[in-house]
Design a protein around this motif. Structure first.
Motif, PDB file in Angstrom:
ATOM      1  N   THR A  98     -17.064  22.708  38.194  1.00 54.31           N
ATOM      2  CA  THR A  98     -17.948  22.870  37.035  1.00 54.31           C
ATOM      3  C   THR A  98     -17.416  23.946  36.104  1.00 54.31           C
ATOM      4  OG1 THR A  98     -19.869  22.183  38.306  1.00 54.31           O
ATOM      5  CG2 THR A  98     -20.292  23.480  36.332  1.00 54.31           C
ATOM      6  N   ASN A 120     -18.403  30.136  32.434  1.00 56.16           N
ATOM      7  CA  ASN A 120     -17.716  29.160  33.262  1.00 56.16           C
ATOM      8  C   ASN A 120     -16.391  29.672  33.801  1.00 56.16           C
ATOM      9  OD1 ASN A 120     -19.376  26.705  33.508  1.00 56.16           O
ATOM     10  ND2 ASN A 120     -19.415  26.931  31.297  1.00 56.16           N
ATOM     11  N   LYS A 163     -17.112  26.681  18.590  1.00 51.80           N
ATOM     12  CA  LYS A 163     -16.751  27.110  19.934  1.00 51.80           C
ATOM     13  C   LYS A 163     -17.871  27.982  20.498  1.00 51.80           C
ATOM     14  CE  LYS A 163     -11.784  26.897  19.295  1.00 51.80           C
ATOM     15  NZ  LYS A 163     -11.899  25.530  18.960  1.00 51.80           N
ATOM     16  N   ILE A 207     -14.164  22.572  34.298  1.00 45.40           N
ATOM     17  CA  ILE A 207     -14.445  21.496  33.335  1.00 45.40           C
ATOM     18  C   ILE A 207     -15.170  22.032  32.109  1.00 45.40           C
ATOM     19  CG2 ILE A 207     -15.811  19.401  32.977  1.00 45.40           C
ATOM     20  CD1 ILE A 207     -15.133  18.757  35.995  1.00 45.40           C
ATOM     21  N   TRP A 208     -16.229  22.811  32.315  1.00 43.74           N
ATOM     22  CA  TRP A 208     -17.010  23.300  31.182  1.00 43.74           C
ATOM     23  C   TRP A 208     -16.301  24.404  30.408  1.00 43.74           C
ATOM     24  CZ3 TRP A 208     -20.795  20.810  28.935  1.00 43.74           C
ATOM     25  CH2 TRP A 208     -21.429  19.801  29.658  1.00 43.74           C
ATOM     26  N   SER A 209     -15.379  25.122  31.055  1.00 40.40           N
ATOM     27  CA  SER A 209     -14.571  26.093  30.301  1.00 40.40           C
ATOM     28  C   SER A 209     -13.726  25.360  29.280  1.00 40.40           C
ATOM     29  CB  SER A 209     -13.666  26.893  31.233  1.00 40.40           C
ATOM     30  OG  SER A 209     -14.411  27.714  32.063  1.00 40.40           O
ATOM     31  N   ARG A 210     -13.125  24.268  29.706  1.00 40.04           N
ATOM     32  CA  ARG A 210     -12.311  23.462  28.788  1.00 40.04           C
ATOM     33  C   ARG A 210     -13.179  22.881  27.676  1.00 40.04           C
ATOM     34  NH1 ARG A 210      -8.964  22.048  25.334  1.00 40.04           N
ATOM     35  NH2 ARG A 210      -8.179  19.935  25.357  1.00 40.04           N
ATOM     36  N   TYR A 211     -14.336  22.327  28.034  1.00 39.03           N
ATOM     37  CA  TYR A 211     -15.220  21.717  27.047  1.00 39.03           C
ATOM     38  C   TYR A 211     -15.657  22.728  25.992  1.00 39.03           C
ATOM     39  CZ  TYR A 211     -19.417  19.710  25.001  1.00 39.03           C
ATOM     40  OH  TYR A 211     -20.359  19.271  24.119  1.00 39.03           O
ATOM     41  N   SER A 212     -15.945  23.950  26.421  1.00 46.04           N
ATOM     42  CA  SER A 212     -16.454  24.950  25.480  1.00 46.04           C
ATOM     43  C   SER A 212     -15.423  25.350  24.434  1.00 46.04           C
ATOM     44  CB  SER A 212     -16.945  26.190  26.222  1.00 46.04           C
ATOM     45  OG  SER A 212     -15.862  26.847  26.842  1.00 46.04           O
ATOM     46  N   THR A 213     -14.144  25.066  24.686  1.00 46.86           N
ATOM     47  CA  THR A 213     -13.114  25.409  23.700  1.00 46.86           C
ATOM     48  C   THR A 213     -12.806  24.260  22.747  1.00 46.86           C
ATOM     49  OG1 THR A 213     -11.324  24.760  25.180  1.00 46.86           O
ATOM     50  CG2 THR A 213     -12.023  27.071  25.240  1.00 46.86           C
ATOM     51  N   VAL A 214     -13.269  23.055  23.049  1.00 44.06           N
ATOM     52  CA  VAL A 214     -12.969  21.922  22.166  1.00 44.06           C
ATOM     53  C   VAL A 214     -14.150  21.512  21.295  1.00 44.06           C
ATOM     54  CG1 VAL A 214     -11.144  21.003  23.636  1.00 44.06           C
ATOM     55  CG2 VAL A 214     -13.467  20.194  23.945  1.00 44.06           C
ATOM     56  N   ILE A 215     -15.347  22.016  21.593  1.00 42.04           N
ATOM     57  CA  ILE A 215     -16.487  21.679  20.759  1.00 42.04           C
ATOM     58  C   ILE A 215     -16.490  22.531  19.499  1.00 42.04           C
ATOM     59  CG2 ILE A 215     -17.936  20.898  22.659  1.00 42.04           C
ATOM     60  CD1 ILE A 215     -19.322  23.624  22.588  1.00 42.04           C
TER      61      ILE A 215
END
Length: 126
Positions: free
Chosen positions: A74, A96, A88, A77-85
């Protein structure tokens, strides 16, 4: 009570939905980037990381592999997601990263105890 909820809902860190309601009612598609990530969810998620740090005092044999794998996955995955939204979400990113770090730490403790514990190896030889 209603005015407090309304004030909380319209807080600058809260969700921005007024423009979304207009677009949805007009039948327009809403882009994912227009929806701002909520502030409070990652803030409360710090509780999981803090609890995982507190669990570092319990014996490694009581650490659960499935739980720590889930915490680590978790976090990654969410660390990566938080940088692409867009925008930011650095609060989501930081919680995360810490979550993944505590999960890796707990997994390391468990693996060392289960597979590299020299006390058990000595007992097994005797």
């Amino acid at each position: 009570m209603a005015s407090k909820l309304h004030a909380l809902w319209n807080h600058p860190a809260g969700p921005k939905t007024s423009h979304l309601k207009d677009k949805i009612s007009n039948g327009e598609l809403v882009k994912l980037g227009e929806i701002q990530v909520h502030f409070w969810a990652p803030t409360f998620k710090w509780g999981i990381s803090i609890a995982n740090l507190a669990d570092s005092t319990k014996p490694p044999e009581k650490v659960s592999y499935p739980q720590q794998i889930a915490v680590t996955a978790t976090g990654v995955i969410w660390s990566r997601y938080s940088t692409v939204i867009t925008p930011k979400n650095w609060n989501l990113f930081s919680v995360n990263v810490v979550m993944a770090g505590t999960g890796i730490y707990q997994l390391t403790r468990k693996i060392r105890h289960d597979y590299f514990n020299e006390d058990q190896a000595v007992v097994a030889k005797e």
